[in-house]
Design a protein around this motif. Structure first.
Motif, PDB file in Angstrom:
ATOM      1  N   VAL A   1       4.681  17.485  55.450  1.00  0.00           N
ATOM      2  CA  VAL A   1       4.396  18.388  54.338  1.00  0.00           C
ATOM      3  C   VAL A   1       5.282  18.047  53.145  1.00  0.00           C
ATOM      4  O   VAL A   1       4.800  17.986  52.004  1.00  0.00           O
ATOM      5  N   ASP A   2       6.558  17.797  53.369  1.00  0.00           N
ATOM      6  CA  ASP A   2       7.464  17.425  52.273  1.00  0.00           C
ATOM      7  C   ASP A   2       6.986  16.144  51.584  1.00  0.00           C
ATOM      8  O   ASP A   2       7.046  16.037  50.356  1.00  0.00           O
ATOM      9  N   HIS A   3       6.537  15.177  52.375  1.00  0.00           N
ATOM     10  CA  HIS A   3       6.055  13.903  51.815  1.00  0.00           C
ATOM     11  C   HIS A   3       4.900  14.142  50.848  1.00  0.00           C
ATOM     12  O   HIS A   3       4.928  13.693  49.700  1.00  0.00           O
ATOM     13  N   TYR A   4       3.874  14.857  51.321  1.00  0.00           N
ATOM     14  CA  TYR A   4       2.706  15.072  50.469  1.00  0.00           C
ATOM     15  C   TYR A   4       3.005  16.003  49.301  1.00  0.00           C
ATOM     16  O   TYR A   4       2.446  15.829  48.214  1.00  0.00           O
ATOM     17  N   ALA A   5       3.889  16.946  49.488  1.00  0.00           N
ATOM     18  CA  ALA A   5       4.284  17.812  48.377  1.00  0.00           C
ATOM     19  C   ALA A   5       4.942  16.983  47.271  1.00  0.00           C
ATOM     20  O   ALA A   5       4.676  17.192  46.081  1.00  0.00           O
ATOM     21  N   ALA A   6       5.759  16.019  47.664  1.00  0.00           N
ATOM     22  CA  ALA A   6       6.426  15.161  46.682  1.00  0.00           C
ATOM     23  C   ALA A   6       5.446  14.184  46.034  1.00  0.00           C
ATOM     24  O   ALA A   6       5.418  14.048  44.804  1.00  0.00           O
ATOM     25  N   VAL A   7       4.628  13.516  46.836  1.00  0.00           N
ATOM     26  CA  VAL A   7       3.702  12.510  46.312  1.00  0.00           C
ATOM     27  C   VAL A   7       2.697  13.119  45.336  1.00  0.00           C
ATOM     28  O   VAL A   7       2.383  12.539  44.312  1.00  0.00           O
ATOM     29  N   PHE A   8       2.219  14.309  45.660  1.00  0.00           N
ATOM     30  CA  PHE A   8       1.205  14.941  44.823  1.00  0.00           C
ATOM     31  C   PHE A   8       1.770  16.031  43.907  1.00  0.00           C
ATOM     32  O   PHE A   8       1.007  16.799  43.315  1.00  0.00           O
ATOM     33  N   SER A   9       3.097  16.107  43.798  1.00  0.00           N
ATOM     34  CA  SER A   9       3.759  17.085  42.924  1.00  0.00           C
ATOM     35  C   SER A   9       3.189  18.487  43.125  1.00  0.00           C
ATOM     36  O   SER A   9       2.776  19.152  42.180  1.00  0.00           O
ATOM     37  N   LEU A  10       3.188  18.933  44.370  1.00  0.00           N
ATOM     38  CA  LEU A  10       2.565  20.209  44.709  1.00  0.00           C
ATOM     39  C   LEU A  10       3.424  21.425  44.386  1.00  0.00           C
ATOM     40  O   LEU A  10       2.904  22.525  44.286  1.00  0.00           O
ATOM     41  N   HIS A  11       4.713  21.270  44.247  1.00  0.00           N
ATOM     42  CA  HIS A  11       5.614  22.381  43.911  1.00  0.00           C
ATOM     43  C   HIS A  11       5.426  23.576  44.850  1.00  0.00           C
ATOM     44  O   HIS A  11       5.257  24.713  44.405  1.00  0.00           O
ATOM     45  N   LEU A  12       5.431  23.300  46.137  1.00  0.00           N
ATOM     46  CA  LEU A  12       5.289  24.354  47.132  1.00  0.00           C
ATOM     47  C   LEU A  12       6.633  25.035  47.370  1.00  0.00           C
ATOM     48  O   LEU A  12       7.667  24.375  47.425  1.00  0.00           O
ATOM     49  N   SER A  13       6.591  26.340  47.549  1.00  0.00           N
ATOM     50  CA  SER A  13       7.809  27.067  47.889  1.00  0.00           C
ATOM     51  C   SER A  13       8.144  26.798  49.356  1.00  0.00           C
ATOM     52  O   SER A  13       7.305  26.298  50.116  1.00  0.00           O
ATOM     53  N   ALA A  14       9.346  27.143  49.754  1.00  0.00           N
ATOM     54  CA  ALA A  14       9.745  26.977  51.155  1.00  0.00           C
ATOM     55  C   ALA A  14       8.810  27.771  52.072  1.00  0.00           C
ATOM     56  O   ALA A  14       8.427  27.296  53.144  1.00  0.00           O
ATOM     57  N   GLN A  15       8.406  28.957  51.644  1.00  0.00           N
ATOM     58  CA  GLN A  15       7.492  29.777  52.448  1.00  0.00           C
ATOM     59  C   GLN A  15       6.116  29.132  52.555  1.00  0.00           C
ATOM     60  O   GLN A  15       5.504  29.132  53.616  1.00  0.00           O
ATOM     61  N   GLN A  16       5.628  28.575  51.463  1.00  0.00           N
ATOM     62  CA  GLN A  16       4.325  27.907  51.492  1.00  0.00           C
ATOM     63  C   GLN A  16       4.349  26.702  52.430  1.00  0.00           C
ATOM     64  O   GLN A  16       3.398  26.467  53.168  1.00  0.00           O
ATOM     65  N   LYS A  17       5.441  25.946  52.394  1.00  0.00           N
ATOM     66  CA  LYS A  17       5.569  24.802  53.299  1.00  0.00           C
ATOM     67  C   LYS A  17       5.595  25.269  54.751  1.00  0.00           C
ATOM     68  O   LYS A  17       4.932  24.689  55.614  1.00  0.00           O
ATOM     69  N   ALA A  18       6.359  26.320  55.017  1.00  0.00           N
ATOM     70  CA  ALA A  18       6.434  26.859  56.380  1.00  0.00           C
ATOM     71  C   ALA A  18       5.068  27.360  56.833  1.00  0.00           C
ATOM     72  O   ALA A  18       4.663  27.151  57.988  1.00  0.00           O
ATOM     73  N   ASP A  19       4.334  27.995  55.934  1.00  0.00           N
ATOM     74  CA  ASP A  19       2.994  28.482  56.261  1.00  0.00           C
ATOM     75  C   ASP A  19       2.053  27.322  56.565  1.00  0.00           C
ATOM     76  O   ASP A  19       1.234  27.398  57.488  1.00  0.00           O
ATOM     77  N   LEU A  20       2.154  26.257  55.797  1.00  0.00           N
ATOM     78  CA  LEU A  20       1.306  25.092  56.030  1.00  0.00           C
ATOM     79  C   LEU A  20       1.611  24.446  57.376  1.00  0.00           C
ATOM     80  O   LEU A  20       0.705  24.093  58.133  1.00  0.00           O
ATOM     81  N   VAL A  21       2.873  24.312  57.704  1.00  0.00           N
ATOM     82  CA  VAL A  21       3.258  23.758  59.004  1.00  0.00           C
ATOM     83  C   VAL A  21       2.739  24.662  60.128  1.00  0.00           C
ATOM     84  O   VAL A  21       2.182  24.176  61.117  1.00  0.00           O
ATOM     85  N   ALA A  22       2.881  25.958  59.951  1.00  0.00           N
ATOM     86  CA  ALA A  22       2.379  26.900  60.970  1.00  0.00           C
ATOM     87  C   ALA A  22       0.873  26.746  61.141  1.00  0.00           C
ATOM     88  O   ALA A  22       0.355  26.771  62.266  1.00  0.00           O
ATOM     89  N   TYR A  23       0.161  26.569  60.051  1.00  0.00           N
ATOM     90  CA  TYR A  23      -1.291  26.361  60.102  1.00  0.00           C
ATOM     91  C   TYR A  23      -1.619  25.079  60.863  1.00  0.00           C
ATOM     92  O   TYR A  23      -2.507  25.058  61.723  1.00  0.00           O
ATOM     93  N   LEU A  24      -0.938  23.995  60.532  1.00  0.00           N
ATOM     94  CA  LEU A  24      -1.207  22.709  61.200  1.00  0.00           C
ATOM     95  C   LEU A  24      -1.029  22.824  62.707  1.00  0.00           C
ATOM     96  O   LEU A  24      -1.763  22.198  63.480  1.00  0.00           O
ATOM     97  N   LYS A  25      -0.100  23.642  63.144  1.00  0.00           N
ATOM     98  CA  LYS A  25       0.149  23.814  64.578  1.00  0.00           C
ATOM     99  C   LYS A  25      -0.974  24.580  65.275  1.00  0.00           C
ATOM    100  O   LYS A  25      -1.037  24.579  66.495  1.00  0.00           O
ATOM    101  N   THR A  26      -1.852  25.214  64.498  1.00  0.00           N
ATOM    102  CA  THR A  26      -2.961  25.947  65.127  1.00  0.00           C
ATOM    103  C   THR A  26      -4.191  25.070  65.320  1.00  0.00           C
ATOM    104  O   THR A  26      -5.151  25.509  65.963  1.00  0.00           O
ATOM    105  N   LEU A  27      -4.199  23.896  64.763  1.00  0.00           N
ATOM    106  CA  LEU A  27      -5.386  23.032  64.833  1.00  0.00           C
ATOM    107  C   LEU A  27      -5.574  22.422  66.201  1.00  0.00           C
ATOM    108  O   LEU A  27      -4.672  22.203  66.933  1.00  0.00           O
TER     109      LEU A  27
END
Length: 81
Positions: free
Chosen positions: A55-81
């Motif tokens: 998540v950190d990699h893609y946030a940096a490459v695509f300049s996503l400016h995700l908050s720490a909570q948004q990153k944590a939420d995305l990781v939590a989502y990925l774990k449900t797949l």
């Protein structure tokens, strides 16, 4: 994913050129977190040890400016797949 696309996503395009198809194999997201599928490392070269690093990699490459909570939420989502 061809070499040009790989570079756009912050990956090393040389790896794709070394394969028989000259393409990356994209790992399916289904079962991403559950054994025996994948527990990391991630990316074709194992350069991301955790989903957080992915998540950190893609946030940096695509300049996503995700908050720490948004990153944590995305990781939590990925774990449900």
């Amino acid at each position: 994913m061809d070499g040009e696309r790989a570079a756009e996503e912050g990956q090393d395009p040389v790896y794709a050129l070394c394969t028989a198809t000259k393409l990356y194999r994209t790992t399916p997201l289904r079962g991403l977190w559950n054994p025996p599928q994948l527990r990391g490392p991630y990316f074709h070269d194992g350069s991301a040890a955790t989903l957080e690093q992915v998540v950190d990699h893609y946030a940096a490459v695509f300049s996503l400016h995700l908050s720490a909570q948004q990153k944590a939420d995305l990781v939590a989502y990925l774990k449900t797949l």
